[in-house]
Design a protein around this motif. Structure first.
Motif, PDB file in Angstrom:
ATOM      1  N   LEU A  84     -30.526 -19.910   6.149  1.00  0.00           N
ATOM      2  CA  LEU A  84     -30.295 -21.292   5.731  1.00  0.00           C
ATOM      3  C   LEU A  84     -30.790 -21.527   4.304  1.00  0.00           C
ATOM      4  CD1 LEU A  84     -31.285 -23.161   8.999  1.00  0.00           C
ATOM      5  CD2 LEU A  84     -28.984 -22.993   8.008  1.00  0.00           C
ATOM      6  N   LYS A  85     -31.929 -20.954   3.987  1.00  0.00           N
ATOM      7  CA  LYS A  85     -32.486 -21.104   2.645  1.00  0.00           C
ATOM      8  C   LYS A  85     -31.541 -20.513   1.602  1.00  0.00           C
ATOM      9  CE  LYS A  85     -36.791 -20.243   0.214  1.00  0.00           C
ATOM     10  NZ  LYS A  85     -38.100 -19.629   0.268  1.00  0.00           N
ATOM     11  N   GLU A  86     -30.996 -19.349   1.897  1.00  0.00           N
ATOM     12  CA  GLU A  86     -30.069 -18.734   0.946  1.00  0.00           C
ATOM     13  C   GLU A  86     -28.775 -19.537   0.839  1.00  0.00           C
ATOM     14  OE1 GLU A  86     -28.021 -14.555  -0.255  1.00  0.00           O
ATOM     15  OE2 GLU A  86     -30.066 -14.686   0.455  1.00  0.00           O
ATOM     16  N   ILE A  87     -28.288 -20.053   1.956  1.00  0.00           N
ATOM     17  CA  ILE A  87     -27.063 -20.847   1.939  1.00  0.00           C
ATOM     18  C   ILE A  87     -27.244 -22.109   1.102  1.00  0.00           C
ATOM     19  CG2 ILE A  87     -25.556 -22.303   3.368  1.00  0.00           C
ATOM     20  CD1 ILE A  87     -25.945 -20.183   5.623  1.00  0.00           C
ATOM     21  N   HIS A  88     -28.368 -22.785   1.274  1.00  0.00           N
ATOM     22  CA  HIS A  88     -28.561 -24.081   0.632  1.00  0.00           C
ATOM     23  C   HIS A  88     -29.249 -24.015  -0.736  1.00  0.00           C
ATOM     24  CE1 HIS A  88     -27.001 -26.434   3.932  1.00  0.00           C
ATOM     25  NE2 HIS A  88     -27.594 -25.584   4.742  1.00  0.00           N
ATOM     26  N   GLU A  89     -30.068 -23.012  -0.941  1.00  0.00           N
ATOM     27  CA  GLU A  89     -30.774 -22.926  -2.223  1.00  0.00           C
ATOM     28  C   GLU A  89     -30.237 -21.821  -3.111  1.00  0.00           C
ATOM     29  OE1 GLU A  89     -34.961 -22.588  -1.581  1.00  0.00           O
ATOM     30  OE2 GLU A  89     -35.058 -24.430  -0.401  1.00  0.00           O
ATOM     31  N   GLY A  90     -29.503 -20.890  -2.549  1.00  0.00           N
ATOM     32  CA  GLY A  90     -28.970 -19.787  -3.323  1.00  0.00           C
ATOM     33  C   GLY A  90     -29.935 -18.621  -3.391  1.00  0.00           C
ATOM     34  N   SER A  91     -29.519 -17.585  -4.074  1.00  0.00           N
ATOM     35  CA  SER A  91     -30.346 -16.393  -4.223  1.00  0.00           C
ATOM     36  C   SER A  91     -31.478 -16.677  -5.210  1.00  0.00           C
ATOM     37  CB  SER A  91     -29.493 -15.230  -4.727  1.00  0.00           C
ATOM     38  OG  SER A  91     -29.044 -15.520  -6.047  1.00  0.00           O
ATOM     39  N   ASP A  93     -31.906 -15.416  -8.132  1.00  0.00           N
ATOM     40  CA  ASP A  93     -31.338 -15.612  -9.473  1.00  0.00           C
ATOM     41  C   ASP A  93     -30.830 -17.035  -9.658  1.00  0.00           C
ATOM     42  OD1 ASP A  93     -31.846 -13.007 -10.188  1.00  0.00           O
ATOM     43  OD2 ASP A  93     -29.825 -12.290  -9.717  1.00  0.00           O
ATOM     44  N   ILE A  94     -30.154 -17.557  -8.651  1.00  0.00           N
ATOM     45  CA  ILE A  94     -29.627 -18.920  -8.733  1.00  0.00           C
ATOM     46  C   ILE A  94     -30.772 -19.923  -8.796  1.00  0.00           C
ATOM     47  CG2 ILE A  94     -28.351 -20.699  -7.461  1.00  0.00           C
ATOM     48  CD1 ILE A  94     -26.467 -18.423  -6.552  1.00  0.00           C
ATOM     49  N   ARG A  95     -31.824 -19.696  -7.993  1.00  0.00           N
ATOM     50  CA  ARG A  95     -32.976 -20.600  -8.042  1.00  0.00           C
ATOM     51  C   ARG A  95     -33.645 -20.576  -9.411  1.00  0.00           C
ATOM     52  NH1 ARG A  95     -33.523 -18.808  -2.756  1.00  0.00           N
ATOM     53  NH2 ARG A  95     -35.109 -17.271  -3.251  1.00  0.00           N
ATOM     54  N   GLU A  96     -33.718 -19.416 -10.035  1.00  0.00           N
ATOM     55  CA  GLU A  96     -34.307 -19.322 -11.381  1.00  0.00           C
ATOM     56  C   GLU A  96     -33.447 -20.067 -12.404  1.00  0.00           C
ATOM     57  OE1 GLU A  96     -37.251 -18.233 -12.641  1.00  0.00           O
ATOM     58  OE2 GLU A  96     -37.792 -18.048 -10.528  1.00  0.00           O
ATOM     59  N   GLN A  97     -32.132 -19.972 -12.261  1.00  0.00           N
ATOM     60  CA  GLN A  97     -31.238 -20.704 -13.161  1.00  0.00           C
ATOM     61  C   GLN A  97     -31.393 -22.209 -12.968  1.00  0.00           C
ATOM     62  OE1 GLN A  97     -27.335 -19.144 -12.389  1.00  0.00           O
ATOM     63  NE2 GLN A  97     -27.732 -17.223 -13.453  1.00  0.00           N
ATOM     64  N   LYS A  98     -31.480 -22.629 -11.706  1.00  0.00           N
ATOM     65  CA  LYS A  98     -31.690 -24.053 -11.428  1.00  0.00           C
ATOM     66  C   LYS A  98     -33.014 -24.513 -12.011  1.00  0.00           C
ATOM     67  CE  LYS A  98     -29.191 -24.573  -7.044  1.00  0.00           C
ATOM     68  NZ  LYS A  98     -29.369 -24.831  -5.598  1.00  0.00           N
ATOM     69  N   GLU A 132     -40.577 -28.980  -8.167  1.00  0.00           N
ATOM     70  CA  GLU A 132     -41.574 -28.469  -7.225  1.00  0.00           C
ATOM     71  C   GLU A 132     -40.909 -27.667  -6.122  1.00  0.00           C
ATOM     72  OE1 GLU A 132     -43.728 -31.954  -6.020  1.00  0.00           O
ATOM     73  OE2 GLU A 132     -44.945 -31.966  -7.848  1.00  0.00           O
ATOM     74  N   GLY A 133     -39.737 -28.115  -5.667  1.00  0.00           N
ATOM     75  CA  GLY A 133     -38.994 -27.386  -4.650  1.00  0.00           C
ATOM     76  C   GLY A 133     -38.553 -26.008  -5.114  1.00  0.00           C
ATOM     77  N   LEU A 134     -38.428 -25.854  -6.416  1.00  0.00           N
ATOM     78  CA  LEU A 134     -38.039 -24.562  -6.985  1.00  0.00           C
ATOM     79  C   LEU A 134     -39.237 -23.751  -7.460  1.00  0.00           C
ATOM     80  CD1 LEU A 134     -34.948 -25.821  -8.986  1.00  0.00           C
ATOM     81  CD2 LEU A 134     -34.905 -24.312  -6.984  1.00  0.00           C
ATOM     82  N   GLY A 135     -40.443 -24.270  -7.202  1.00  0.00           N
ATOM     83  CA  GLY A 135     -41.647 -23.511  -7.532  1.00  0.00           C
ATOM     84  C   GLY A 135     -42.255 -23.818  -8.882  1.00  0.00           C
ATOM     85  N   LYS A 136     -41.764 -24.813  -9.597  1.00  0.00           N
ATOM     86  CA  LYS A 136     -42.320 -25.188 -10.905  1.00  0.00           C
ATOM     87  C   LYS A 136     -43.113 -26.470 -10.724  1.00  0.00           C
ATOM     88  CE  LYS A 136     -42.760 -25.289 -15.417  1.00  0.00           C
ATOM     89  NZ  LYS A 136     -43.772 -24.479 -16.041  1.00  0.00           N
TER      90      LYS A 136
END
Length: 147
Positions: A84-91, A93-98, A132-136
């Motif tokens: 679910l995390k990968e489906i909704h948040e992406g890989s 790499d995608i999370r780093e781009q976001k 914060e959801g992306l770790g920053k």
């Protein structure tokens, strides 16, 4: 979802987030790990296996039919959560781009001409929560200075 699961049982959240308990035993004949039979399970094994089943049940009950079809083959609550995390948040790499995109928005954040203090605060707070959801995370002082 995290708070909901933790409110039911904190151990359920650990099963979902950290991974399932697997009742395995080393087989002397094959020299490999194998699942314990139901007769080999001790009381703690049964408790842990039950927690995983409860966690899977909670996740399934929280999902609609489309989401369930995406995680149908998963065997553990952790596997469902990761899918679910990968489906909704992406890989990753995608999370780093976001994260990079949101950091750029944060750095260029300004009040719009039509905004009042409530609107700008809500917009700022939403942006910080996304980061914060992306770790920053920013310190309270940094957020105060930016706002």
């Amino acid at each position: 979802m995290k708070i909901f699961v933790q409110s039911i049982d904190i151990d359920l959240w650990y099963i979902i987030f950290e991974g399932p308990f697997e009742a395995n035993i080393f087989d002397e004949n094959t020299h490999r790990l194998r699942s314990k039979t139901r007769f080999e399970l001790n009381a703690q094994d049964k408790v842990n296996l039950s927690l995983n089943a409860k966690a899977i049940n909670i996740l399934y009950n929280a999902l609609d039919a489309d989401e369930i079809s995406k995680v149908k083959g998963c065997k553990s609550a952790k596997e469902i959560w990761d899918k679910l995390k990968e489906i909704h948040e992406g890989s990753e790499d995608i999370r780093e781009q976001k994260k990079s995109l949101f950091v750029a928005k944060y750095e260029s954040f300004k009040m719009e001409p039509h905004e009042n203090i409530d609107k700008i605060y809500c917009r700022f707070n939403d942006m910080v929560k996304d980061l914060e959801g992306l770790g920053k995370e920013y310190s309270l002082g940094e957020k105060n200075r930016k706002f």
